[in-house]
Design a protein around this motif. Structure first.
Motif, PDB file in Angstrom:
ATOM      1  N   ARG A  44       0.448 -61.838 130.717  1.00 46.88           N
ATOM      2  CA  ARG A  44       1.633 -62.676 130.305  1.00 46.88           C
ATOM      3  C   ARG A  44       0.878 -64.457 130.251  1.00 46.88           C
ATOM      4  O   ARG A  44       1.207 -64.697 129.251  1.00 46.88           O
ATOM      5  CB  ARG A  44       1.918 -62.994 131.660  1.00 46.88           C
ATOM      6  N   LEU A  45      -0.965 -64.422 130.072  1.00 49.59           N
ATOM      7  CA  LEU A  45      -0.808 -65.933 129.743  1.00 49.59           C
ATOM      8  C   LEU A  45      -1.418 -65.700 128.069  1.00 49.59           C
ATOM      9  O   LEU A  45      -0.802 -66.480 127.869  1.00 49.59           O
ATOM     10  CB  LEU A  45      -2.342 -65.885 130.081  1.00 49.59           C
ATOM     11  N   ARG A  46      -1.485 -64.714 127.810  1.00 53.31           N
ATOM     12  CA  ARG A  46      -1.554 -64.117 125.862  1.00 53.31           C
ATOM     13  C   ARG A  46      -0.185 -64.672 125.791  1.00 53.31           C
ATOM     14  O   ARG A  46      -0.370 -65.403 124.617  1.00 53.31           O
ATOM     15  CB  ARG A  46      -2.331 -63.060 125.987  1.00 53.31           C
ATOM     16  N   LEU A  59      -0.629 -65.722 142.820  1.00 51.97           N
ATOM     17  CA  LEU A  59      -1.652 -65.011 143.029  1.00 51.97           C
ATOM     18  C   LEU A  59      -2.261 -64.865 141.548  1.00 51.97           C
ATOM     19  O   LEU A  59      -3.160 -64.547 141.697  1.00 51.97           O
ATOM     20  CB  LEU A  59      -0.752 -63.770 143.813  1.00 51.97           C
ATOM     21  N   ASP A  60      -1.388 -64.819 140.917  1.00 54.95           N
ATOM     22  CA  ASP A  60      -2.029 -63.773 138.865  1.00 54.95           C
ATOM     23  C   ASP A  60      -2.766 -65.438 138.901  1.00 54.95           C
ATOM     24  O   ASP A  60      -4.287 -65.086 137.877  1.00 54.95           O
ATOM     25  CB  ASP A  60      -0.733 -64.183 138.309  1.00 54.95           C
ATOM     26  N   ARG A  61      -2.278 -66.765 139.050  1.00 52.66           N
ATOM     27  CA  ARG A  61      -3.457 -67.677 139.216  1.00 52.66           C
ATOM     28  C   ARG A  61      -5.034 -67.853 139.283  1.00 52.66           C
ATOM     29  O   ARG A  61      -5.325 -68.374 138.757  1.00 52.66           O
ATOM     30  CB  ARG A  61      -2.779 -69.175 139.289  1.00 52.66           C
ATOM     31  N   ASP A  62      -4.176 -67.353 141.005  1.00 50.74           N
ATOM     32  CA  ASP A  62      -5.635 -67.635 141.522  1.00 50.74           C
ATOM     33  C   ASP A  62      -6.483 -66.643 140.753  1.00 50.74           C
ATOM     34  O   ASP A  62      -7.674 -66.497 140.949  1.00 50.74           O
ATOM     35  CB  ASP A  62      -5.070 -67.380 142.951  1.00 50.74           C
ATOM     36  N   VAL A  63      -6.166 -65.178 141.192  1.00 52.63           N
ATOM     37  CA  VAL A  63      -6.779 -63.811 140.229  1.00 52.63           C
ATOM     38  C   VAL A  63      -7.652 -65.002 138.245  1.00 52.63           C
ATOM     39  O   VAL A  63      -8.918 -64.286 139.010  1.00 52.63           O
ATOM     40  CB  VAL A  63      -5.772 -62.632 140.363  1.00 52.63           C
ATOM     41  N   LEU A  64      -6.877 -64.869 138.062  1.00 52.95           N
ATOM     42  CA  LEU A  64      -7.850 -64.661 136.544  1.00 52.95           C
ATOM     43  C   LEU A  64      -8.760 -66.765 136.856  1.00 52.95           C
ATOM     44  O   LEU A  64      -9.849 -66.775 136.531  1.00 52.95           O
ATOM     45  CB  LEU A  64      -6.479 -65.927 135.808  1.00 52.95           C
ATOM     46  N   MET A  65      -8.136 -67.303 137.651  1.00 50.99           N
ATOM     47  CA  MET A  65      -9.063 -68.877 138.068  1.00 50.99           C
ATOM     48  C   MET A  65     -10.000 -68.546 138.416  1.00 50.99           C
ATOM     49  O   MET A  65     -11.267 -68.521 137.964  1.00 50.99           O
ATOM     50  CB  MET A  65      -8.171 -69.334 138.261  1.00 50.99           C
ATOM     51  N   THR A 102      -3.407 -76.504 126.924  1.00 54.07           N
ATOM     52  CA  THR A 102      -2.617 -75.660 126.123  1.00 54.07           C
ATOM     53  C   THR A 102      -2.473 -74.223 128.018  1.00 54.07           C
ATOM     54  O   THR A 102      -1.693 -73.526 128.373  1.00 54.07           O
ATOM     55  CB  THR A 102      -2.151 -74.799 124.920  1.00 54.07           C
ATOM     56  N   VAL A 103      -3.600 -73.602 127.593  1.00 54.50           N
ATOM     57  CA  VAL A 103      -3.797 -72.840 128.859  1.00 54.50           C
ATOM     58  C   VAL A 103      -3.432 -73.190 130.220  1.00 54.50           C
ATOM     59  O   VAL A 103      -2.719 -72.636 131.342  1.00 54.50           O
ATOM     60  CB  VAL A 103      -5.803 -72.716 128.716  1.00 54.50           C
ATOM     61  N   ARG A 104      -3.820 -74.687 130.538  1.00 54.92           N
ATOM     62  CA  ARG A 104      -3.537 -74.896 131.890  1.00 54.92           C
ATOM     63  C   ARG A 104      -1.531 -75.146 131.901  1.00 54.92           C
ATOM     64  O   ARG A 104      -0.962 -74.959 133.387  1.00 54.92           O
ATOM     65  CB  ARG A 104      -3.142 -76.619 132.039  1.00 54.92           C
ATOM     66  N   ALA A 105      -0.815 -75.483 131.132  1.00 55.90           N
ATOM     67  CA  ALA A 105       0.247 -75.478 130.756  1.00 55.90           C
ATOM     68  C   ALA A 105       0.502 -73.805 131.180  1.00 55.90           C
ATOM     69  O   ALA A 105       1.802 -73.312 132.100  1.00 55.90           O
ATOM     70  CB  ALA A 105       0.609 -75.866 129.507  1.00 55.90           C
ATOM     71  N   ALA A 106      -0.218 -73.369 130.735  1.00 54.50           N
ATOM     72  CA  ALA A 106       0.563 -72.076 130.433  1.00 54.50           C
ATOM     73  C   ALA A 106       0.451 -70.895 132.140  1.00 54.50           C
ATOM     74  O   ALA A 106       0.911 -70.193 132.726  1.00 54.50           O
ATOM     75  CB  ALA A 106      -1.151 -70.427 129.866  1.00 54.50           C
ATOM     76  N   LEU A 107      -0.866 -71.452 132.620  1.00 55.92           N
ATOM     77  CA  LEU A 107      -1.085 -70.801 133.608  1.00 55.92           C
ATOM     78  C   LEU A 107      -0.017 -71.618 134.599  1.00 55.92           C
ATOM     79  O   LEU A 107      -0.167 -71.004 136.413  1.00 55.92           O
ATOM     80  CB  LEU A 107      -2.788 -71.566 134.465  1.00 55.92           C
ATOM     81  N   ALA A 108       0.110 -72.757 135.292  1.00 60.41           N
ATOM     82  CA  ALA A 108       1.659 -73.169 135.606  1.00 60.41           C
ATOM     83  C   ALA A 108       2.572 -72.652 136.004  1.00 60.41           C
ATOM     84  O   ALA A 108       3.481 -72.517 136.787  1.00 60.41           O
ATOM     85  CB  ALA A 108       1.883 -74.691 135.114  1.00 60.41           C
ATOM     86  N   ARG A 109       2.703 -71.769 135.086  1.00 58.23           N
ATOM     87  CA  ARG A 109       3.764 -71.250 134.579  1.00 58.23           C
ATOM     88  C   ARG A 109       3.554 -69.578 135.375  1.00 58.23           C
ATOM     89  O   ARG A 109       4.729 -68.598 135.191  1.00 58.23           O
ATOM     90  CB  ARG A 109       4.245 -70.538 132.989  1.00 58.23           C
ATOM     91  N   LEU A 110       2.311 -69.421 135.262  1.00 62.56           N
ATOM     92  CA  LEU A 110       1.881 -68.075 136.305  1.00 62.56           C
ATOM     93  C   LEU A 110       2.022 -68.188 137.748  1.00 62.56           C
ATOM     94  O   LEU A 110       2.358 -69.462 138.133  1.00 62.56           O
ATOM     95  CB  LEU A 110       1.088 -67.661 136.171  1.00 62.56           C
ATOM     96  N   LEU A 136      -5.048 -58.823 137.754  1.00 60.94           N
ATOM     97  CA  LEU A 136      -6.107 -59.516 135.986  1.00 60.94           C
ATOM     98  C   LEU A 136      -5.712 -59.065 134.773  1.00 60.94           C
ATOM     99  O   LEU A 136      -4.565 -60.299 134.528  1.00 60.94           O
ATOM    100  CB  LEU A 136      -7.430 -59.341 136.430  1.00 60.94           C
ATOM    101  N   SER A 137      -4.927 -57.588 134.919  1.00 61.09           N
ATOM    102  CA  SER A 137      -4.680 -57.168 133.658  1.00 61.09           C
ATOM    103  C   SER A 137      -3.349 -57.500 133.452  1.00 61.09           C
ATOM    104  O   SER A 137      -2.963 -58.154 132.330  1.00 61.09           O
ATOM    105  CB  SER A 137      -4.216 -55.118 134.184  1.00 61.09           C
ATOM    106  N   ARG A 138      -2.209 -57.843 134.253  1.00 62.16           N
ATOM    107  CA  ARG A 138      -1.050 -58.392 133.710  1.00 62.16           C
ATOM    108  C   ARG A 138      -1.059 -60.416 134.206  1.00 62.16           C
ATOM    109  O   ARG A 138      -0.492 -59.851 132.454  1.00 62.16           O
ATOM    110  CB  ARG A 138       0.089 -57.994 135.341  1.00 62.16           C
ATOM    111  N   ALA A 139      -1.872 -60.635 134.911  1.00 59.23           N
ATOM    112  CA  ALA A 139      -2.135 -61.993 134.299  1.00 59.23           C
ATOM    113  C   ALA A 139      -2.537 -61.473 132.977  1.00 59.23           C
ATOM    114  O   ALA A 139      -2.264 -63.170 132.325  1.00 59.23           O
ATOM    115  CB  ALA A 139      -2.846 -62.379 135.382  1.00 59.23           C
ATOM    116  N   ARG A 140      -3.651 -61.577 132.583  1.00 60.91           N
ATOM    117  CA  ARG A 140      -3.979 -61.540 131.584  1.00 60.91           C
ATOM    118  C   ARG A 140      -3.094 -61.545 129.664  1.00 60.91           C
ATOM    119  O   ARG A 140      -3.405 -62.477 129.304  1.00 60.91           O
ATOM    120  CB  ARG A 140      -5.203 -60.809 131.130  1.00 60.91           C
TER     121      ARG A 140
END
Length: 188
Positions: free
Chosen positions: A160-162, A121-127, A110-118, A154-158
């Motif tokens: 959005r991921l949530r 840059l947001d994905r890289d920052v989170l990872m 689930t997390v990987r699928a959500a990450l793929a939708r970011l 990071l704040s926005r990506a978190r």
């Protein structure tokens, strides 16, 4: 005949005369035949480097045995270090495997699928932050952006991921916990 050739000829003679006795000496003192070969090779390497320091022919065998003895001592110390390191690694692996790695597969997917939708840059920052454990200033260096950009992203990506993952994974912070655990292929 040049001095270099005389030293080479002497070394060849010493090697031919002493290889088998030194190999037998080493074989009696190590667990594996390969280790004995390594000890003899290292002994003759020292002898080659110190050819000019070798005593006259009648005493050279004793000198070589002394060198081999020191090489064996280093070998055994190295083996003990490798053994201690191996034990520490086994303990860490036992601890890591104690948790069933399959138990979090659905969450991980689930997390990987959500990450793929970011965005990238947001994905890289989170990872980089959660999987690699980097601080925002370090992430900024890796991504060649300012630390302020990293903190904002990071704040926005978190958030959005949530939103993408939803609340079905458990209590607050669940996304970060799942992200912080590496799978074997992620650790490569």
């Amino acid at each position: 005949m040049s001095s270099g050739t005389e030293h080479e000829d002497r070394f060849r003679r010493i090697y031919a005369d002493n290889f088998e006795p030194l190999l037998a000496y080493a074989m009696r003192r190590v667990d594996q035949p390969e280790d004995a070969a390594d000890v003899v090779a290292e002994t003759f390497l020292v002898a080659w480097r110190r050819t000019r320091e070798m005593p006259p022919e009648p005493e050279v065998r004793l000198w070589l045995h002394g060198v081999a003895r020191r090489v064996l001592a280093n070998h055994h110390r190295g083996g003990a270090r490798r053994g201690r390191l191996g034990e520490r690694l086994k303990q860490r692996l036992r601890f890591a495997i104690a948790v069933d790695p399959g138990s979090d597969v659905p969450e991980r997917l689930t997390v990987r699928a959500a990450l793929a939708r970011l965005g990238e840059l947001d994905r890289d920052v989170l990872m980089l932050t959660f999987w690699e454990g980097l601080e925002p200033r370090e992430v900024a260096t890796v991504l060649r952006v300012s630390p302020a950009v990293v903190r904002t992203r990071l704040s926005r990506a978190r958030a959005r991921l949530r939103n993408l993952v939803g609340d079905d994974l458990g209590p607050s912070g669940h996304v970060l916990d799942v992200m912080a655990t590496r799978t074997p292929e992620e650790g490569r």
